[in-house]
Design a protein around this motif. Structure first.
Motif, PDB file in Angstrom:
ATOM      1  N   PRO A 352       0.520  -1.105   0.285  1.00  0.00           N
ATOM      2  CA  PRO A 352      -0.277  -0.112   0.165  1.00  0.00           C
ATOM      3  C   PRO A 352       0.448   1.143   0.142  1.00  0.00           C
ATOM      4  CG  PRO A 352       0.094  -0.839   1.985  1.00  0.00           C
ATOM      5  CD  PRO A 352       1.327  -1.527   1.254  1.00  0.00           C
ATOM      6  N   ALA A 353       1.770   1.550   0.186  1.00  0.00           N
ATOM      7  CA  ALA A 353       2.725   2.409  -0.182  1.00  0.00           C
ATOM      8  C   ALA A 353       2.809   3.830  -1.478  1.00  0.00           C
ATOM      9  CB  ALA A 353       4.071   2.016  -0.243  1.00  0.00           C
ATOM     10  N   LEU A 354       1.921   2.913  -2.487  1.00  0.00           N
ATOM     11  CA  LEU A 354       1.238   3.539  -3.671  1.00  0.00           C
ATOM     12  C   LEU A 354       0.379   3.917  -3.776  1.00  0.00           C
ATOM     13  CD1 LEU A 354       4.112   2.668  -6.495  1.00  0.00           C
ATOM     14  CD2 LEU A 354       3.904   4.994  -5.622  1.00  0.00           C
ATOM     15  N   LEU A 355      -0.169   5.383  -3.449  1.00  0.00           N
ATOM     16  CA  LEU A 355      -1.802   5.193  -4.504  1.00  0.00           C
ATOM     17  C   LEU A 355      -2.621   6.083  -5.216  1.00  0.00           C
ATOM     18  CD1 LEU A 355      -3.153   6.842  -0.243  1.00  0.00           C
ATOM     19  CD2 LEU A 355      -3.157   4.196  -0.836  1.00  0.00           C
ATOM     20  N   THR A 356      -3.335   5.971  -5.660  1.00  0.00           N
ATOM     21  CA  THR A 356      -2.975   6.544  -7.176  1.00  0.00           C
ATOM     22  C   THR A 356      -4.535   7.150  -6.497  1.00  0.00           C
ATOM     23  OG1 THR A 356      -4.084   3.845  -7.815  1.00  0.00           O
ATOM     24  CG2 THR A 356      -4.254   5.860  -9.173  1.00  0.00           C
ATOM     25  N   LEU A 357      -4.485   8.328  -7.263  1.00  0.00           N
ATOM     26  CA  LEU A 357      -4.976   9.688  -7.303  1.00  0.00           C
ATOM     27  C   LEU A 357      -5.297   9.970  -8.512  1.00  0.00           C
ATOM     28  CD1 LEU A 357      -1.900  11.548  -5.716  1.00  0.00           C
ATOM     29  CD2 LEU A 357      -4.065  12.320  -4.875  1.00  0.00           C
ATOM     30  N   ASP A 358      -4.756   9.360  -9.181  1.00  0.00           N
ATOM     31  CA  ASP A 358      -5.654  10.286 -10.777  1.00  0.00           C
ATOM     32  C   ASP A 358      -4.509   9.586 -12.004  1.00  0.00           C
ATOM     33  OD1 ASP A 358      -7.643  11.951 -12.374  1.00  0.00           O
ATOM     34  OD2 ASP A 358      -6.684  13.473 -12.065  1.00  0.00           O
ATOM     35  N   ALA A 359      -5.814   8.620 -12.887  1.00  0.00           N
ATOM     36  CA  ALA A 359      -4.815   7.992 -13.574  1.00  0.00           C
ATOM     37  C   ALA A 359      -5.708   7.506 -15.251  1.00  0.00           C
ATOM     38  CB  ALA A 359      -4.592   6.593 -14.183  1.00  0.00           C
ATOM     39  N   GLU A 415     -17.374  18.389  -4.610  1.00  0.00           N
ATOM     40  CA  GLU A 415     -17.751  20.177  -3.627  1.00  0.00           C
ATOM     41  C   GLU A 415     -17.822  20.196  -2.344  1.00  0.00           C
ATOM     42  OE1 GLU A 415     -19.202  22.429  -6.009  1.00  0.00           O
ATOM     43  OE2 GLU A 415     -19.188  23.680  -3.738  1.00  0.00           O
ATOM     44  N   MET A 416     -17.805  19.975  -1.763  1.00  0.00           N
ATOM     45  CA  MET A 416     -16.856  20.054   0.067  1.00  0.00           C
ATOM     46  C   MET A 416     -15.569  19.598  -0.166  1.00  0.00           C
ATOM     47  SD  MET A 416     -19.164  17.316   2.423  1.00  0.00           S
ATOM     48  CE  MET A 416     -21.155  17.871   2.281  1.00  0.00           C
ATOM     49  N   ALA A 417     -14.614  18.860  -0.948  1.00  0.00           N
ATOM     50  CA  ALA A 417     -13.285  19.257  -0.709  1.00  0.00           C
ATOM     51  C   ALA A 417     -12.900  20.366  -2.025  1.00  0.00           C
ATOM     52  CB  ALA A 417     -12.079  17.610  -1.187  1.00  0.00           C
ATOM     53  N   ARG A 418     -13.852  21.160  -2.726  1.00  0.00           N
ATOM     54  CA  ARG A 418     -13.675  21.515  -3.930  1.00  0.00           C
ATOM     55  C   ARG A 418     -12.348  22.421  -3.178  1.00  0.00           C
ATOM     56  NH1 ARG A 418     -16.839  25.361  -7.888  1.00  0.00           N
ATOM     57  NH2 ARG A 418     -17.416  26.010  -6.100  1.00  0.00           N
ATOM     58  N   PRO A 419     -12.211  23.581  -2.279  1.00  0.00           N
ATOM     59  CA  PRO A 419     -10.818  23.873  -2.608  1.00  0.00           C
ATOM     60  C   PRO A 419      -9.301  23.248  -2.066  1.00  0.00           C
ATOM     61  CG  PRO A 419     -12.372  24.581  -0.527  1.00  0.00           C
ATOM     62  CD  PRO A 419     -12.627  23.511  -1.506  1.00  0.00           C
ATOM     63  N   TRP A 420      -9.979  22.083  -2.060  1.00  0.00           N
ATOM     64  CA  TRP A 420      -8.174  21.282  -2.235  1.00  0.00           C
ATOM     65  C   TRP A 420      -8.118  20.642  -3.432  1.00  0.00           C
ATOM     66  CZ3 TRP A 420     -11.551  20.818   2.294  1.00  0.00           C
ATOM     67  CH2 TRP A 420     -10.885  22.415   2.933  1.00  0.00           C
ATOM     68  N   GLU A 421      -8.572  20.845  -4.551  1.00  0.00           N
ATOM     69  CA  GLU A 421      -8.650  20.334  -6.051  1.00  0.00           C
ATOM     70  C   GLU A 421      -8.967  18.727  -5.834  1.00  0.00           C
ATOM     71  OE1 GLU A 421      -5.046  21.621  -8.073  1.00  0.00           O
ATOM     72  OE2 GLU A 421      -5.455  23.354  -7.192  1.00  0.00           O
ATOM     73  N   PRO A 422     -10.334  18.112  -5.538  1.00  0.00           N
ATOM     74  CA  PRO A 422     -10.560  16.339  -5.171  1.00  0.00           C
ATOM     75  C   PRO A 422     -10.564  16.097  -6.389  1.00  0.00           C
ATOM     76  CG  PRO A 422     -12.872  17.791  -5.005  1.00  0.00           C
ATOM     77  CD  PRO A 422     -11.800  18.969  -4.942  1.00  0.00           C
ATOM     78  N   ARG A 423     -10.299  14.846  -6.367  1.00  0.00           N
ATOM     79  CA  ARG A 423     -10.053  13.815  -7.711  1.00  0.00           C
ATOM     80  C   ARG A 423     -10.646  12.748  -7.380  1.00  0.00           C
ATOM     81  NH1 ARG A 423      -4.873  15.165  -8.791  1.00  0.00           N
ATOM     82  NH2 ARG A 423      -4.304  15.534  -6.679  1.00  0.00           N
ATOM     83  N   LEU A 424     -12.100  11.903  -7.800  1.00  0.00           N
ATOM     84  CA  LEU A 424     -12.356  11.130  -7.290  1.00  0.00           C
ATOM     85  C   LEU A 424     -11.909   9.434  -8.650  1.00  0.00           C
ATOM     86  CD1 LEU A 424     -15.510   9.695  -6.608  1.00  0.00           C
ATOM     87  CD2 LEU A 424     -16.012   9.802  -8.916  1.00  0.00           C
ATOM     88  N   VAL A 425     -11.707   8.331  -7.295  1.00  0.00           N
ATOM     89  CA  VAL A 425     -10.827   7.615  -7.532  1.00  0.00           C
ATOM     90  C   VAL A 425     -11.887   6.457  -7.284  1.00  0.00           C
ATOM     91  CG1 VAL A 425      -8.624   5.837  -7.226  1.00  0.00           C
ATOM     92  CG2 VAL A 425      -8.850   8.606  -6.989  1.00  0.00           C
ATOM     93  N   LEU A 426     -11.599   5.694  -8.529  1.00  0.00           N
ATOM     94  CA  LEU A 426     -12.992   4.989  -8.706  1.00  0.00           C
ATOM     95  C   LEU A 426     -11.733   3.754  -9.210  1.00  0.00           C
ATOM     96  CD1 LEU A 426     -15.415   6.268 -10.871  1.00  0.00           C
ATOM     97  CD2 LEU A 426     -15.804   5.115  -8.427  1.00  0.00           C
ATOM     98  N   ARG A 427     -10.571   3.431  -9.994  1.00  0.00           N
ATOM     99  CA  ARG A 427     -10.079   2.445 -10.414  1.00  0.00           C
ATOM    100  C   ARG A 427      -8.495   2.723  -9.881  1.00  0.00           C
ATOM    101  NH1 ARG A 427      -8.656   1.541 -16.691  1.00  0.00           N
ATOM    102  NH2 ARG A 427      -7.380  -0.283 -15.901  1.00  0.00           N
ATOM    103  N   GLY A 428      -8.061   1.104  -9.964  1.00  0.00           N
ATOM    104  CA  GLY A 428      -6.686   0.963  -8.989  1.00  0.00           C
ATOM    105  C   GLY A 428      -6.956   0.814  -7.025  1.00  0.00           C
ATOM    106  N   VAL A 429      -8.892   0.793  -6.851  1.00  0.00           N
ATOM    107  CA  VAL A 429      -8.245   0.993  -5.456  1.00  0.00           C
ATOM    108  C   VAL A 429      -9.101  -0.743  -5.004  1.00  0.00           C
ATOM    109  CG1 VAL A 429      -7.626   3.179  -5.223  1.00  0.00           C
ATOM    110  CG2 VAL A 429     -10.851   2.551  -6.031  1.00  0.00           C
TER     111      VAL A 429
END
Ligand code: ADP
Ligand code: MG
Length: 464
Positions: A352-359, A415-429
């Motif tokens: 679990p050392a690597l986490l996906t944010l966006d791909a 929307e709640m996390a908008r100020p911190w540039e959120p990414r929805l991660v559905l794959r690789g998790v």
């Protein structure tokens, strides 16, 4: 049958050990098997003693001071927790264990370095001693239980990747059943140390940091326990780490996938390794607080159940986890074809050392919490991609399976996390999540604010 695992903070003093004895007695009708961690801070001090012993003459007094501190601590607390009738056996055990530990430290001092194999040998004493103490404490309790000690090195067989050994299930499971089931059937309560195992040749290994939860799950899966209980110092899995967010609330139920994703995303409970064996064997895990038992309130005794989720509950975020000390890694394809699949392959290998944010096929953004493995990871990516690295970040993850099935929830979380540039991660998790990467220095404030937005309800009220 149930497995009851007690963490280091649940067995830190004689008083705690007595409380644990009471908890185990209270569950006696459910045929418990007990797994225990080293007494508080012991593993860290053992490894520190090994490091200072290796550093040579100059530091040797420090190594022996740590050794004596540990010996005195175990002697003091165990003598207070165990009735005098058990003291002769206790003293013989302590003498044998600490005598052997002294020998290993001497070996390290003469070698001048701590090999991973020696580190595991030293670290193993924490669980070997705590489990022997707990077994005696249970055994000598008035109207006592019979609580035979089982040597985890005889039953948890691993490969030889010292300091993060992997269980060899085909060897381990039959041994566990053979060692445990006859005792349970005879009404006894077997006790074994977590975290520690051995290779087939009998060389001591450990399952890696916080590996006792993992041991409990291995035992639970092998004996097909009804439930694996992880007793710790919080009321269950909370909506955030209560040390960071004081208002954190208990979560009633989580799926295995949600718990796994939370563990990967930095929640300390439950430990990452635990979910694999428990999920495969479909043995539910319950996180419980060993400190608040006197309140005996239903809600506290319920803790968090990891297994089947309450399908009737409305969609919602389950918990917010964070990992500090993050390297941000951005990879872009340097050749053609198969970029994403190759990225997943590397992620899988370093989980679990690597986490996906966006791909996507043009760019992948990941977070890494093991700077010591950066060179290896860079090399793995550079076979097919260019790599950029940023430092000093914290990754914050909001986890819920509902993020995939309920678009309304995903929109709301983004929307709640908008100020911190959120990414929805559905794959690789393992379970869907929304992640943001923030500057380490602002992380605690962001988590507190995000938590207040996502979980506005009354303090103390558990969430489904
Ligand atoms: P033990 O010593 O019993 O194994 P740990 O200290 O390893 O327990 O883990 C328990 C700690 O995990 C809690 O005290 C809490 O601060 C931390 N923690 C982090 N995230 C969470 C969370 N989401 N829910 C509950 N505890 C959490
Ligand atoms: Mg712990």
């Amino acid at each position: 049958m149930i497995v009851m695992k007690f963490g280091g903070s649940s067995v830190d003093t004689a008083e705690s050990i007595e409380r644990v004895v009471g908890i185990v007695r209270g569950q006696r009708h459910r045929q418990p098997v007990v797994v225990v961690s080293a007494m508080a801070k012991t593993t860290r001090k053992l490894l520190e003693a090994a490091d200072t012993a290796a550093a040579g003459d100059l530091d040797l007094p420090r190594a022996w001071a740590l050794f004596e501190e540990l010996r005195d601590y175990h002697w003091r607390e165990s003598h207070a927790a165990i009735l005098p009738a058990g003291h002769a056996v206790l003293d013989a055990m302590l003498e044998r264990c600490f005598g052997e530990l002294r020998g290993v430290l001497e070996e390290i001092a003469s070698e001048g370095r701590v090999t991973p194999r020696l580190a595991d040998h030293v670290a193993s004493f924490g669980e070997l001693v705590s489990s022997a103490i707990l077994s005696l404490a249970l055994d000598t309790f008035e109207n006592g239980l019979e609580a035979p000690w089982i040597d985890c090195r005889q039953v948890v067989i691993t490969n030889d990747e010292f300091t993060r050994a992997k269980p060899v299930y085909e060897e381990t499971e039959p041994r566990l059943r053979e060692a445990i089931l006859p005792h349970v059937q005879a009404g006894r309560v077997p006790v074994l140390g977590g975290y520690v195992g051995a290779t087939l040749d009998g060389v001591t290994t450990t399952l890696g940091k916080e590996g006792s939860d993992f041991s409990a799950a291995i035992v639970g899966a092998a004996i097909q326990a009804e439930e694996v209980q992880i007793w710790t110092d919080v009321d269950g899995i909370m909506t955030a780490d209560p040390r960071v967010v004081r208002m954190a609330r208990r979560v009633r139920t989580l799926s295995f996938d949600e718990a796994l994703e939370l563990a990967c995303s930095g929640a300390k409970k439950p430990h990452y390794g635990t979910l694999g064996p428990a999920g495969r064997a479909d043995v539910p895990i319950r996180i419980l607080n060993s400190w608040h038992l006197h309140l005996a309130s239903e809600s506290i005794a319920e803790g968090t159940l990891i297994g089947r989720r309450n399908a009737a509950a409305p969609p919602g975020i389950k918990s917010i986890a964070c990992k500090p000390g993050i390297h941000q890694i951005v990879v872009r394809p340097s050749g053609t074809g198969g970029f994403l699949d190759r990225v997943w392959e590397v992620c899988e290998r370093f989980r679990p050392a690597l986490l996906t944010l966006d791909a996507d096929e043009q760019r992948a953004e990941l977070s890494l919490d093991r700077p010591d493995r950066l060179a290896e990871i860079r090399e793995a990516f550079e076979r097919f991609a260019s790599v950029e690295v940023g430092r000093g970040r914290t990754v914050i993850s909001m986890v819920s399976e509902d993020l995939a099935s309920s678009p309304g929830l995903a929109d709301m979380a983004l929307e709640m996390a908008r100020p911190w540039e959120p990414r929805l991660v559905l794959r690789g998790v393992s379970a869907p999540c929304v992640r943001c990467l923030v500057d380490e220095r602002e992380a605690e404030d962001v988590i507190a604010e995000l938590h207040a937005r996502v979980f506005p309800g009354p303090e103390g009220e558990p969430i489904e």
